[in-house]
Design a protein around this motif. Structure first.
Motif, short mmCIF file in Angstrom:
data_model
loop_
_atom_site.label_atom_id
_atom_site.label_comp_id
_atom_site.label_asym_id
_atom_site.label_seq_id
_atom_site.Cartn_x
_atom_site.Cartn_y
_atom_site.Cartn_z
N THR A 60 0.81 -1.56 -0.02
CA THR A 60 0.07 0.06 0.27
C THR A 60 0.67 1.14 -0.18
O THR A 60 0.37 2.04 -1.02
CB THR A 60 -0.91 0.21 1.28
OG1 THR A 60 -1.77 -1.18 1.30
CG2 THR A 60 -1.84 1.43 1.00
N GLY A 61 1.71 1.41 1.03
CA GLY A 61 2.65 2.09 0.49
C GLY A 61 3.53 2.22 -0.83
O GLY A 61 3.92 4.37 -0.92
N VAL A 64 1.51 4.60 -3.14
CA VAL A 64 1.17 5.88 -3.34
C VAL A 64 2.59 6.41 -2.88
O VAL A 64 2.28 7.30 -4.45
CB VAL A 64 0.64 6.28 -0.88
CG1 VAL A 64 1.20 7.33 -1.38
CG2 VAL A 64 -0.21 5.61 -1.37
N HIS A 65 3.98 6.26 -2.69
CA HIS A 65 4.27 6.24 -3.30
C HIS A 65 5.27 6.57 -4.41
O HIS A 65 5.50 7.18 -5.17
CB HIS A 65 5.83 6.24 -2.40
CG HIS A 65 7.59 6.64 -2.45
ND1 HIS A 65 7.73 6.10 -3.81
CD2 HIS A 65 8.24 7.44 -2.32
CE1 HIS A 65 9.95 6.55 -3.58
NE2 HIS A 65 9.13 7.61 -3.59
N SER A 176 8.35 7.92 4.08
CA SER A 176 7.66 8.02 4.68
C SER A 176 6.48 6.96 5.62
O SER A 176 5.32 6.54 5.35
CB SER A 176 7.18 7.98 3.42
OG SER A 176 7.59 8.74 2.54
N ILE A 178 6.76 3.92 4.51
CA ILE A 178 6.22 2.27 4.37
C ILE A 178 6.56 1.39 3.84
O ILE A 178 6.18 0.03 4.28
CB ILE A 178 7.31 2.68 2.63
CG1 ILE A 178 6.54 4.02 1.93
CG2 ILE A 178 6.93 1.74 1.48
CD1 ILE A 178 6.99 3.96 0.58
N LEU A 198 3.84 12.60 2.69
CA LEU A 198 3.20 11.08 1.87
C LEU A 198 2.90 10.14 3.34
O LEU A 198 2.44 9.23 3.29
CB LEU A 198 4.46 10.70 1.36
CG LEU A 198 4.41 11.32 -0.24
CD1 LEU A 198 5.53 10.24 -0.20
CD2 LEU A 198 3.53 10.54 -1.00
N THR A 199 3.48 10.51 4.45
CA THR A 199 3.19 9.80 5.53
C THR A 199 1.86 9.72 6.22
O THR A 199 1.37 8.42 5.71
CB THR A 199 4.24 10.48 6.75
OG1 THR A 199 5.45 10.07 6.63
CG2 THR A 199 3.99 9.43 7.97
N ILE A 202 -0.47 7.85 3.43
CA ILE A 202 0.02 5.94 3.54
C ILE A 202 -0.42 5.34 4.08
O ILE A 202 -0.80 4.53 4.38
CB ILE A 202 1.27 6.32 3.02
CG1 ILE A 202 2.13 6.59 2.16
CG2 ILE A 202 1.72 4.33 3.71
CD1 ILE A 202 3.64 6.05 2.28
N GLU A 203 -0.66 6.37 5.91
CA GLU A 203 -1.18 5.78 6.69
C GLU A 203 -2.80 5.58 6.28
O GLU A 203 -3.72 4.61 6.51
CB GLU A 203 -1.14 6.66 7.96
CG GLU A 203 -0.24 6.09 8.77
CD GLU A 203 0.79 6.50 10.09
OE1 GLU A 203 0.01 7.64 10.71
OE2 GLU A 203 1.70 6.45 11.10
N ARG A 206 -3.54 2.39 4.37
CA ARG A 206 -3.74 1.69 5.04
C ARG A 206 -5.22 1.53 5.92
O ARG A 206 -5.82 0.06 6.21
CB ARG A 206 -2.26 1.31 5.89
CG ARG A 206 -1.29 0.95 4.86
CD ARG A 206 0.24 1.14 5.96
NE ARG A 206 1.86 0.97 5.33
CZ ARG A 206 2.32 1.52 5.38
NH1 ARG A 206 2.63 2.48 6.61
NH2 ARG A 206 3.16 1.14 4.57
#
Length: 249
Positions: A60-61, A64-65, A176, A178, A198-199, A202-203, A206
């Motif tokens: 998932t991370g 996004v990245h 970030s 990941i 981005l953190t 990403i969270e 998830r």
């Protein structure tokens, strides 16, 4: 043009567009092996310690990245690689970053499909909050476009920008959250890590895709407002600097 960009990337290859499906699977397998088998990393936070769950959280991370990194890394050469459009006054150069984003979004959608299929196969169900994932991507889209406009215009005059963005996106890959939860860091560093937009994306990605949690709409609204500002500044700088593109390219 975005469709042509996607197809052109795999033109002449035997598997063609199938590479867009196999590439994320290969990278997922490599990262999962390194972090969960070699380094024996575990996610914690009440999440299952199974390697499959770790792989999905990591994937998932990466989605996004990857969406952000692909757009930003291509931005410095967008104008230079389309110099023929610069001479055409009627061509809207500002859509070039959108073409790049459309191509990156296609590959992200393929990776997302892989993630959902794996989760459906293992858990026999998907959380209903998965439908909220596009909302989580809205601030990412706006901020990515703003940075792409700015970097694309800057890359015309300063050719070293491409090297900087490559290093920057690589740093973000490891900064970030990941490959690890932010809660695993010492408290002194957690607040600094959360300054990275981005953190948050990403969270929340998830939470919606895997954990069945509704995103924090108040924070999401704040991030969207900031992303709108970034998009406006990037577009404004692009429009101001485009007058000199023809003289440079």
């Amino acid at each position: 043009m975005a469709k042509r960009d996607v197809i052109g990337r795999y033109s002449g290859s035997v598997l063609g567009l199938a590479w867009s499906f196999f590439n994320p699977l290969l990278m997922l397998a490599v990262y999962t092996f390194v972090f969960s088998v070699v380094f024996k990393a575990r996610w914690g936070e009440g999440v299952s310690d199974s390697r499959t769950q770790f792989a999905m959280l990591l994937f998932t991370g990466m989605i996004v990245h990857g969406l952000f990194a692909e757009c930003l890394n291509r931005a410095p050469t967008l104008i230079l690689s389309n110099a023929n459009y610069v001479k055409k006054v009627i061509f809207p150069l500002e859509i070039l970053p959108w073409i790049s984003f459309g191509s990156a979004l296609f590959h992200a959608a393929i990776s997302l499909l892989v993630l959902l299929l794996v989760q459906l196969t293992i858990n026999q169900q998907l959380p209903w909050t998965a439908v909220l994932f596009p909302l989580v991507l809205v601030p990412l889209m706006l901020a990515t476009m703003g940075l792409s406009w700015f970097v694309a215009s800057l890359g015309v005059y300063i050719r070293d920008v491409g090297q900087v963005t490559a290093v920057f996106t690589m740093i973000l890959l490891f900064m970030s959250g990941i490959f690890y939860p932010i809660s695993a860091l010492p408290e002194a560093y957690q607040s600094w890590m959360r300054l990275n937009p981005l953190t948050y994306i990403i969270e929340e990605g998830r939470n919606t895709l895997l954990l069945g949690k509704v995103p924090d709409f108040q924070t999401l609204g704040l991030f969207t407002a900031v992303a709108l500002l970034v998009a406006w500044i990037g577009f404004f700088s692009f429009q101001r600097s485009r007058k000199g593109f023809a003289d440079v390219v």
